[in-house]
Design an enzyme around this catalytic site. Structure first.
Site, PDB file in Angstrom:
ATOM      1  N   ARG A  94       0.802  -1.211   0.000  1.00 52.15           N
ATOM      2  CA  ARG A  94       0.000   0.000   0.000  1.00 52.15           C
ATOM      3  C   ARG A  94       0.847   1.278   0.000  1.00 52.15           C
ATOM      4  NH1 ARG A  94       0.833  -1.342   5.092  1.00 52.15           N
ATOM      5  NH2 ARG A  94       1.043   0.262   6.658  1.00 52.15           N
ATOM      6  N   ASP A  95       2.156   1.154  -0.103  1.00 57.44           N
ATOM      7  CA  ASP A  95       3.006   2.324   0.036  1.00 57.44           C
ATOM      8  C   ASP A  95       3.855   2.595  -1.207  1.00 57.44           C
ATOM      9  OD1 ASP A  95       3.972   4.521   1.409  1.00 57.44           O
ATOM     10  OD2 ASP A  95       5.614   3.413   2.320  1.00 57.44           O
ATOM     11  N   VAL A  96       3.341   2.220  -2.380  1.00 59.05           N
ATOM     12  CA  VAL A  96       4.057   2.523  -3.612  1.00 59.05           C
ATOM     13  C   VAL A  96       3.813   3.982  -3.916  1.00 59.05           C
ATOM     14  CG1 VAL A  96       4.239   2.008  -6.077  1.00 59.05           C
ATOM     15  CG2 VAL A  96       3.842   0.156  -4.457  1.00 59.05           C
TER      16      VAL A  96
END
Length: 99
Positions: A94-96
């Site tokens: 979820r942290d791209v």
């Protein structure tokens, strides 16, 4: 990692999740950093991971600026393979970050 700092930034749950995910990924992938083991003390959390020289892509772009197309394609392909590996194991990253 300092436990107090993690809690003050409300990152304690995220750090625990990331540790659990890395522990679940027993199968190795050349583009995902491997966790060997972890432990904690009263004030610190330690994750003993594979040594990977260098830094993240954002730091590399700050140093080198625009990358040649062939180099950019190479790093993008590695990123896609890493995310594909995570998805195959039911993990959504979820942290791209996209500029």
């Amino acid at each position: 990692m300092d436990k107090a700092a993690l809690h003050s930034m409300e990152m304690g749950a995220r750090a625990k999740q990331e540790r659990q995910i890395m522990a679940l990924l027993k199968k190795q992938n050349p583009f995902v950093v491997r966790l060997f083991f972890s432990f904690h003390t009263l004030h610190h959390l330690f994750l003993v991971m594979e040594y990977v020289p260098g830094s993240d892509c954002a730091a590399m772009l700050r140093v080198y600026g625009c990358l040649p197309e062939a180099v950019a394609r190479h790093y993008l392909a590695e990123t896609v393979l890493a995310i594909e590996f995570l998805h195959q194991h039911g993990i959504i990253h979820r942290d791209v970050k996209v500029p």
